[in-house]
Design a protein around this motif. Structure first.
Motif, PDB file in Angstrom:
ATOM      1  N   HIS A 182      39.307  49.343  49.333  1.00  0.00           N
ATOM      2  CA  HIS A 182      38.368  48.678  50.255  1.00  0.00           C
ATOM      3  C   HIS A 182      37.014  48.466  49.577  1.00  0.00           C
ATOM      4  CE1 HIS A 182      37.092  52.868  50.675  1.00  0.00           C
ATOM      5  NE2 HIS A 182      36.014  52.469  51.280  1.00  0.00           N
ATOM      6  N   VAL A 183      36.725  49.292  48.586  1.00  0.00           N
ATOM      7  CA  VAL A 183      35.445  49.154  47.873  1.00  0.00           C
ATOM      8  C   VAL A 183      35.428  47.843  47.095  1.00  0.00           C
ATOM      9  CG1 VAL A 183      33.963  50.132  46.074  1.00  0.00           C
ATOM     10  CG2 VAL A 183      35.102  51.652  47.705  1.00  0.00           C
ATOM     11  N   LEU A 184      36.511  47.585  46.350  1.00  0.00           N
ATOM     12  CA  LEU A 184      36.568  46.356  45.549  1.00  0.00           C
ATOM     13  C   LEU A 184      36.626  45.128  46.457  1.00  0.00           C
ATOM     14  CD1 LEU A 184      38.979  47.561  42.733  1.00  0.00           C
ATOM     15  CD2 LEU A 184      36.496  47.461  42.711  1.00  0.00           C
ATOM     16  N   LEU A 185      37.365  45.221  47.554  1.00  0.00           N
ATOM     17  CA  LEU A 185      37.439  44.090  48.485  1.00  0.00           C
ATOM     18  C   LEU A 185      36.052  43.813  49.081  1.00  0.00           C
ATOM     19  CD1 LEU A 185      40.820  44.770  50.363  1.00  0.00           C
ATOM     20  CD2 LEU A 185      40.418  43.277  48.405  1.00  0.00           C
ATOM     21  N   SER A 186      35.269  44.884  49.302  1.00  0.00           N
ATOM     22  CA  SER A 186      33.938  44.703  49.894  1.00  0.00           C
ATOM     23  C   SER A 186      32.991  43.963  48.951  1.00  0.00           C
ATOM     24  CB  SER A 186      33.335  46.054  50.304  1.00  0.00           C
ATOM     25  OG  SER A 186      32.870  46.763  49.166  1.00  0.00           O
TER      26      SER A 186
END
Lengths: 146, 397
Positions: free
Chosen positions: B333-337
């Motif tokens: 979710h960090v990279l998607l954010s």
């Protein structure tokens, strides 16, 4: 260890990896969005025997190992037998996969079927379309198609 | 060569921490709550550790509550804000899209209970904007919780500025500083922090122990009932050996902070410069604004788990934000954010180094990663499509 020795062996030393320029059938399944795509190439002789298989896979360790194992299991076999290859058989041959990795074996089964279907299509061989979509493919509808 | 490059996951315990712990196990095994001498001897050691930890953070001993780690501290901080806000009908919480799941999952649960949660954008560089925090604050905001440094990409957040805004607006401010404590200079007073979570095993201390700092005057809510330990805010006999080990590790990390930073930053820079040479690779998160040791890259056309496993076979321990390593279908979710598409986020690699790593190890990583990336690209149908133009590259070459 997350994976069995068999899985690690096929992951580290994948069999039949690569492309095939003169393939009789090519199947590509999976979705990059989900993190795995398998591409399978088959060479079929006049007697309907799969004489050569190659694969390319974008995916995790178990995806690469499942593709590798599937190619070994269909190489030298008649097409009709390749079509009977189940994901369960791939899992068993790999001495098991973790539960959340089982879809990798499903993908391997689907890749083989897609390659055979492509071979049938290209060679004008009649088949029952229903046989190629049981409607329960692991990734069907999970993400929007790209 | 063996290279441990996963220090953001956990660290090896330092000799100082091991010695302090074994000493405590042998000599002060009493229950700090017991009134007899054996118990009180343990109590003295426990309170000394509390003072030492407080000093490293610029806090006072009374502001330190021992927990089982960062996740518990995060949960307790959020619950505290909820309880304090409830009296004033405040049911709005502000956080960010790329917090640790200890915060995000706690907030998701609150959302189901009727709380309104605002998750701020972290932009392409992985840094929250203080202006966004200011704009999101409402009269009914009970808490702003923003991590000090991100655990996957290492970007440092403008904590001091956000804290100042929260002070001005009268809103509680919590920061999950699990990746920052022991690696960055932290002063809770100067940084305008009301509550802070830390975890000992991220700075060469033991696992299963951490701290929730709460500024004087903040009445902590209790997660675990059952006793008067930690002033009734956290029941259970104190884990004296681990707490002592944590204090020893933090003291050591704090004392050597400048020296360690001076050693690690050049290694990190070398790593970044070297990995950037790989075509269609991308450094995730702001180039400058990052903790000394965390480097996170995406490599187009490959999947992170297979990259991680092949590096492991060469003796390099790393981690990845691919779906296959997260146990779900979605990548980190960090990279998607950060706006990175799913397909690319699957091909991520986190290398987290610290002062125990050497330049030879960095050279070894820089030799291994390009080889493994090339090997995997060679068998990747996605890379084939990227090369022949059937798919579009996301990053520049």
């Amino acid at each position: 260890m997350l994976y069995s020795e068999k899985v690690m062996d096929h992951f580290q030393n994948p069999r039949n990896v690569g492309k095939m320029d003169d393939a009789d059938g090519i199947g590509e399944v999976g979705n990059a969005k989900c993190g795995d795509i398998m591409k399978m190439y088959i060479k079929v002789d006049d007697n309907g025997i799969i004489t050569d298989v190659k694969f390319n896979t974008f995916g995790c360790g178990s995806a690469i190992a499942s593709s590798s194992m599937a190619t070994e299991m269909i190489k030298g076999k008649p097409i009709t037998e390749a079509l009977e290859l189940s994901n369960k058989a791939v899992v068993e041959a790999l001495d098991g996969l973790p539960a959340h990795k089982l879809h990798c074996s499903v993908l391997a089964e689907e890749a083989v079927r897609a390659a055979v279907k492509d071979y049938y299509d290209k060679h004008g061989i009649a088949y029952d379309a229903k046989e190629f979509c049981a409607g329960d493919c692991a990734h069907c509808g999970e993400h929007d198609a790209e | 060569m063996q290279v441990y490059a996963d220090h953001a996951a956990t660290t090896e315990m330092s000799e100082a921490a091991i010695n302090a712990m074994t000493e405590a196990m042998r000599t002060v095994w009493g229950n700090p709550s017991s009134l007899h001498t054996v118990g009180q001897e343990a109590k003295v050691v426990l309170e000394k550790a509390r003072e030492e930890i407080a000093e490293c953070l610029g806090a006072t001993a009374k502001e330190i509550t021992f927990t089982s780690g960062g996740s518990e501290a995060d949960n307790q901080a959020i619950l505290t804000a909820v309880k304090l806000g409830a009296a004033k009908q405040k049911k709005h919480i502000i956080s960010t899209k790329f917090e640790h799941h200890a915060v995000l999952h706690a907030l998701e649960k609150l959302a189901k209970e009727g709380y309104e949660i605002t998750l701020l954008d972290v932009h392409e560089n992985g840094v929250v904007s203080p202006d966004d925090v200011r704009a999101a604050i409402r009269p009914e905001t009970a808490l702003v919780t923003v991590m000090y440094a991100n655990n996957e990409i290492g970007t440092i957040q403008p904590v001091r500025e956000i804290g100042a805004i929260c002070r001005e607006k009268g809103v509680l401010f919590h920061t999950d500083a699990v990746q920052a404590v022991g690696h960055l200079p932290i002063d809770v007073a100067k940084d305008n922090i009301d509550m802070l979570s830390l975890s000992a095993h991220k700075f060469h201390g033991p696992k299963g122990v951490g701290v929730l700092y709460a500024r004087r005057g903040i009445r902590l809510a209790t997660l675990i009932e059952g006793g008067a330990q930690e002033r009734g805010k956290r029941a259970g006999t104190e884990n004296t050996p681990s707490i002592v080990g944590m204090a020893a590790a933090l003291k050591e990390a704090t004392a050597h902070l400048e020296e360690n930073t001076a050693k690690v930053v050049p290694l990190r820079e070398k790593l970044i410069t070297g990995l950037r040479k790989i075509p269609y690779s991308h450094l995730n998160g702001d180039r400058e604004r990052r903790v000394p040791g965390i480097v996170n890259f995406c490599f187009e056309g490959i999947e992170g788990e297979s990259l991680l496993l092949l590096l492991d076979m060469r003796g390099i321990s790393s981690s990845s934000g691919s779906a296959c390593t997260s146990g779900s279908l979605d990548p980190s979710h960090v990279l998607l954010s950060l706006g990175i598409p799913h397909e690319v986020a699957h091909g991520s690699l986190r290398l987290s180094i610290d002062e125990t790593n050497t330049e030879e190890q960095i050279d070894y990583i820089l030799e291994a990663v390009p080889q493994v990336v090339n090997y995997l690209r060679g068998m990747s149908p996605v890379w084939e499509d990227l090369e022949c133009g059937k798919r579009k590259h996301f990053f520049a070459k």
